[in-house]
Design a protein around this motif. Structure first.
Motif, mmCIF file in Angstrom:
data_model
loop_
_atom_site.group_PDB
_atom_site.id
_atom_site.type_symbol
_atom_site.label_atom_id
_atom_site.label_comp_id
_atom_site.label_asym_id
_atom_site.label_seq_id
_atom_site.Cartn_x
_atom_site.Cartn_y
_atom_site.Cartn_z
ATOM 1 N N THR A 1 45.059 30.006 26.496
ATOM 2 C CA THR A 1 45.246 30.425 25.107
ATOM 3 C C THR A 1 44.910 31.882 24.874
ATOM 4 O O THR A 1 45.289 32.439 23.837
ATOM 5 C CB THR A 1 44.367 29.562 24.179
ATOM 6 N N THR A 2 44.180 32.514 25.780
ATOM 7 C CA THR A 2 43.765 33.900 25.586
ATOM 8 C C THR A 2 44.674 34.836 26.366
ATOM 9 O O THR A 2 44.674 34.855 27.595
ATOM 10 C CB THR A 2 42.309 34.112 26.028
ATOM 11 N N LYS A 3 45.452 35.632 25.638
ATOM 12 C CA LYS A 3 46.350 36.618 26.250
ATOM 13 C C LYS A 3 45.565 37.890 26.541
ATOM 14 O O LYS A 3 44.795 38.362 25.706
ATOM 15 C CB LYS A 3 47.517 36.899 25.309
ATOM 16 N N TRP A 4 45.778 38.476 27.744
ATOM 17 C CA TRP A 4 45.060 39.706 28.103
ATOM 18 C C TRP A 4 45.952 40.577 28.983
ATOM 19 O O TRP A 4 46.587 40.090 29.923
ATOM 20 C CB TRP A 4 43.770 39.376 28.847
ATOM 21 N N VAL A 5 45.989 41.882 28.678
ATOM 22 C CA VAL A 5 46.703 42.877 29.473
ATOM 23 C C VAL A 5 45.805 44.093 29.600
ATOM 24 O O VAL A 5 45.195 44.540 28.618
ATOM 25 C CB VAL A 5 48.044 43.287 28.813
ATOM 26 N N GLY A 6 45.723 44.639 30.796
ATOM 27 C CA GLY A 6 44.909 45.830 31.025
ATOM 28 C C GLY A 6 44.946 46.250 32.472
ATOM 29 O O GLY A 6 45.919 45.986 33.189
ATOM 30 N N SER A 7 43.879 46.910 32.909
ATOM 31 C CA SER A 7 43.760 47.344 34.297
ATOM 32 C C SER A 7 42.425 46.847 34.840
ATOM 33 O O SER A 7 41.663 46.173 34.134
ATOM 34 C CB SER A 7 43.852 48.873 34.394
ATOM 35 N N ALA A 8 42.134 47.163 36.101
ATOM 36 C CA ALA A 8 40.892 46.693 36.709
ATOM 37 C C ALA A 8 40.395 47.686 37.757
ATOM 38 O O ALA A 8 41.164 48.488 38.285
ATOM 39 C CB ALA A 8 41.092 45.310 37.343
ATOM 40 N N ARG A 9 39.100 47.606 38.025
ATOM 41 C CA ARG A 9 38.470 48.395 39.083
ATOM 42 C C ARG A 9 37.681 47.434 39.958
ATOM 43 O O ARG A 9 36.907 46.606 39.452
ATOM 44 C CB ARG A 9 37.555 49.462 38.485
ATOM 45 N N VAL A 10 37.878 47.525 41.274
ATOM 46 C CA VAL A 10 37.236 46.633 42.230
ATOM 47 C C VAL A 10 36.200 47.425 43.021
ATOM 48 O O VAL A 10 36.487 48.538 43.485
ATOM 49 C CB VAL A 10 38.270 46.006 43.184
ATOM 50 N N THR A 11 35.002 46.860 43.183
ATOM 51 C CA THR A 11 33.938 47.521 43.942
ATOM 52 C C THR A 11 33.310 46.540 44.931
ATOM 53 O O THR A 11 33.484 45.317 44.813
ATOM 54 C CB THR A 11 32.849 48.066 43.011
ATOM 55 N N SER A 12 32.567 47.082 45.891
ATOM 56 C CA SER A 12 31.899 46.272 46.903
ATOM 57 C C SER A 12 30.414 46.607 46.943
ATOM 58 O O SER A 12 30.009 47.738 46.685
ATOM 59 C CB SER A 12 32.529 46.521 48.285
ATOM 60 N N ASP A 13 29.576 45.601 47.289
ATOM 61 C CA ASP A 13 28.131 45.775 47.405
ATOM 62 C C ASP A 13 27.603 44.849 48.497
ATOM 63 O O ASP A 13 27.637 43.623 48.328
ATOM 64 C CB ASP A 13 27.461 45.462 46.064
ATOM 65 N N PRO A 14 27.106 45.407 49.624
ATOM 66 C CA PRO A 14 26.995 46.825 49.929
ATOM 67 C C PRO A 14 28.365 47.501 49.988
ATOM 68 O O PRO A 14 29.383 46.841 50.192
ATOM 69 C CB PRO A 14 26.306 46.849 51.282
ATOM 70 N N ALA A 15 28.344 48.824 49.784
ATOM 71 C CA ALA A 15 29.591 49.578 49.693
ATOM 72 C C ALA A 15 30.289 49.642 51.038
ATOM 73 O O ALA A 15 29.834 50.313 51.962
ATOM 74 C CB ALA A 15 29.306 50.982 49.173
ATOM 75 N N VAL A 16 31.394 48.919 51.155
ATOM 76 C CA VAL A 16 32.228 48.936 52.357
ATOM 77 C C VAL A 16 33.657 49.206 51.911
ATOM 78 O O VAL A 16 34.011 48.976 50.748
ATOM 79 C CB VAL A 16 32.150 47.606 53.127
ATOM 80 N N PRO A 17 34.529 49.696 52.795
ATOM 81 C CA PRO A 17 35.911 49.959 52.395
ATOM 82 C C PRO A 17 36.691 48.677 52.120
ATOM 83 O O PRO A 17 36.589 47.704 52.868
ATOM 84 C CB PRO A 17 36.491 50.733 53.577
ATOM 85 N N LEU A 18 37.465 48.720 51.032
ATOM 86 C CA LEU A 18 38.312 47.609 50.620
ATOM 87 C C LEU A 18 39.760 48.068 50.542
ATOM 88 O O LEU A 18 40.041 49.249 50.319
ATOM 89 C CB LEU A 18 37.905 47.093 49.227
ATOM 90 N N VAL A 19 40.685 47.136 50.695
ATOM 91 C CA VAL A 19 42.097 47.343 50.361
ATOM 92 C C VAL A 19 42.537 46.132 49.549
ATOM 93 O O VAL A 19 42.157 45.003 49.856
ATOM 94 C CB VAL A 19 42.984 47.539 51.607
ATOM 95 N N CYS A 20 43.326 46.368 48.491
ATOM 96 C CA CYS A 20 43.680 45.301 47.556
ATOM 97 C C CYS A 20 45.177 45.282 47.270
ATOM 98 O O CYS A 20 45.792 46.344 47.102
ATOM 99 C CB CYS A 20 42.944 45.466 46.227
ATOM 100 N N VAL A 21 45.722 44.089 47.173
ATOM 101 C CA VAL A 21 47.102 43.870 46.747
ATOM 102 C C VAL A 21 47.086 42.960 45.528
ATOM 103 O O VAL A 21 46.350 41.967 45.490
ATOM 104 C CB VAL A 21 47.950 43.234 47.863
ATOM 105 N N VAL A 22 47.891 43.311 44.522
ATOM 106 C CA VAL A 22 48.028 42.483 43.323
ATOM 107 C C VAL A 22 49.383 41.783 43.353
ATOM 108 O O VAL A 22 50.426 42.426 43.539
ATOM 109 C CB VAL A 22 47.912 43.335 42.047
ATOM 110 N N HIS A 23 49.378 40.479 43.186
ATOM 111 C CA HIS A 23 50.609 39.705 42.996
ATOM 112 C C HIS A 23 50.816 39.493 41.504
ATOM 113 O O HIS A 23 49.890 39.089 40.786
ATOM 114 C CB HIS A 23 50.517 38.352 43.689
#
Length: 467
Positions: free
Chosen positions: A310-332
């Motif tokens: 029931t809750t509509k939402w549109v926006g962006s996002a920021r992804v982080t890691s802890d401990p800080a390690v390199p990430l790669v992300c894909v959005v479907h």
């Protein structure tokens, strides 16, 4: 000359691009096609380009290689491509001026499905595919790896199950690829996945000689839920990661649309906690952060948004890691009830600039009986604060120059159904820029208005080029 790699299974400045022309290169019992869009990034000088098509054995498929000129600030489209019917290989596009390349991939089910990816300016000794699948809710992945070096490359493909899952360990694959050539790996036919009905995880591909060899890659996940209308989720392999990742467009319950976030920990030895923080588009409320713990090295964390709530939402996002390690992300991105699907790659904040280049923008392209094709531009500022952003359209030859558009926000969506505002067709590109020098990123969604037949995958996405 600069080169760009394009994959046609197509890899393309140099630009590399994997590609196919009426071929079974990607499998699944249907033919596939590719188109190539080349944008000249110079506003003052024409670009002379050479397009070299490589078969999988490394030999040239078209002699002599086609040459062409791309006018300043304009784009050329190649569809059909120059290679003969049945071609299954890769492309390298060389240019004497900076260029950007987008490739559209078409699966020829009765209702055609669409995927999209961008050409590579360079490769790396190791590349990462954050999400690959077999038999997961009708989804199976095929990925292509291109050798962009000058000598034969020996590669190793390592698979890692999704974090927290019970999927089995899969043996590594070792193979060789000729210079300029590309090979395709289909999880539905690989012997290493024989006897495994369902699997979700990641793939990491590395070369045996990291000093002299370099590779690039593209993945396409095919959803076969509707036999008459396959869905494609196509994305570029990553050549490096970052401890934070920016995702310009996230949706939940947005008129039946949703996204899923798939992030791989590419650290060699450190497990981490992955957190997604959401930034709303103007007019939407806050959305709580989400976290996945104990994501192992090479493991993938999956965050799935809803599409029937029931809750509509549109926006962006920021992804982080802890401990800080390199990430790669894909959005479907998907609209499950209608059979839409696409994918895009998350951005490293360090690569942000105040200008993004979008090689392919369309509005009212095609014909009403099949649904007008148009694009939407989706931008996110690097600091999560509101900034003024202006997009300047760059018409292809034969089209008038439309007015620029301006909007202010931290997460900004330009829905360009009608670029001119008078119903006329537009094909070209665009350049978007902040007024105060703030960094931003962009993705472009390509879709259709009111297609007459559903289900059909009418959605494809690609990342804007920062410069």
């Amino acid at each position: 000359m600069k080169r760009v790699l394009a994959f046609l299974a197509l890899v393309a400045s140099v630009v590399a691009v994997p590609t196919s022309a009426h071929t079974y290169a990607q499998g699944f019992g249907v033919t596939w096609d590719s188109s190539i869009q080349v944008l000249n990034l110079s506003d003052t000088e024409a670009a002379t380009i050479v397009i070299t098509y490589y078969r999988q054995d490394g030999t040239s498929a078209v002699e002599p290689p086609p040459t062409d000129s791309v006018q300043p600030g304009q784009s050329n489209t190649y569809y059909p491509i120059h290679a003969p019917t049945g071609f299954n290989g890769s492309v390298v596009i060389s240019s004497d001026k900076p260029i950007a390349v987008v490739t559209n991939l078409v699966v020829n089910t009765p209702q055609k499905g669409l995927g999209s990816y961008v050409g590579f300016q360079q490769g790396a000794p190791t590349i990462y595919f954050p999400i690959v699948m077999k038999g997961n809710a009708y989804n199976t992945t095929t990925f292509t790896v291109q050798n962009i070096g000058s000598t034969e490359a020996t590669i190793t493909i390592h698979f890692t199950p999704e974090a927290g899952s019970t999927y089995p360990t899969v043996p590594d694959i070792t193979d060789t690829i000729q210079p300029g050539a590309a090979k395709t790996y289909d999880l539905s036919t690989l012997s290493q996945f024989g006897g495994i009905p369902k699997w979700v995880g990641s793939a990491t591909v590395s070369v045996a000689d990291p000093v002299n060899d370099s590779i690039a890659g593209v993945a396409t996940t095919v959803n076969q839920k509707y036999p008459s209308a396959y869905q494609l989720y196509t994305y570029n392999a990553f050549t490096k990661g970052s401890t934070a990742v920016v995702l310009p467009l996230i949706q939940e319950n947005n008129n039946g649309n949703r996204t899923s976030i798939n992030c791989q920990n590419i650290s060699a030895s450190t497990s981490t906690t992955v957190t997604v923080t959401y930034i709303p588009e103007t007019g939407y409320g806050p959305k709580s952060p989400e976290t996945k713990t104990n994501v192992l090295p090479n493991g993938t964390a999956v965050f799935l948004q809803d599409y029937r709530g029931t809750t509509k939402w549109v926006g962006s996002a920021r992804v982080t890691s802890d401990p800080a390690v390199p990430l790669v992300c894909v959005v479907h991105q998907q609209k499950p009830d209608y059979g839409y699907g696409s994918a895009y790659e998350g951005f490293d904040p360090a690569s942000a600039t105040d200008t993004v280049v979008l090689p392919l923008i369309q509005s009212r392209n095609g014909k009403p009986e099949t649904g007008w094709v148009y694009t939407s531009i989706n931008l996110a500022t690097i600091d999560g604060s509101a900034h003024e952003i202006t997009c300047d359209f760059k018409p292809a030859p034969g089209f008038a120059d439309p007015p620029s558009v301006t909007k202010t926000g931290a997460s900004v969506v330009f829905l360009q159904n009608d670029v001119y505002g008078n119903g006329n067709k537009f094909i070209g590109g665009a350049v978007c820029k902040t007024s105060d020098g703030a960094g931003l990123f962009a993705i472009v969604n390509q879709t259709r208005q009111n297609p007459p037949v559903l289900p059909r995958d009418i959605l494809a996405s690609y990342n804007g080029f920062n410069r």
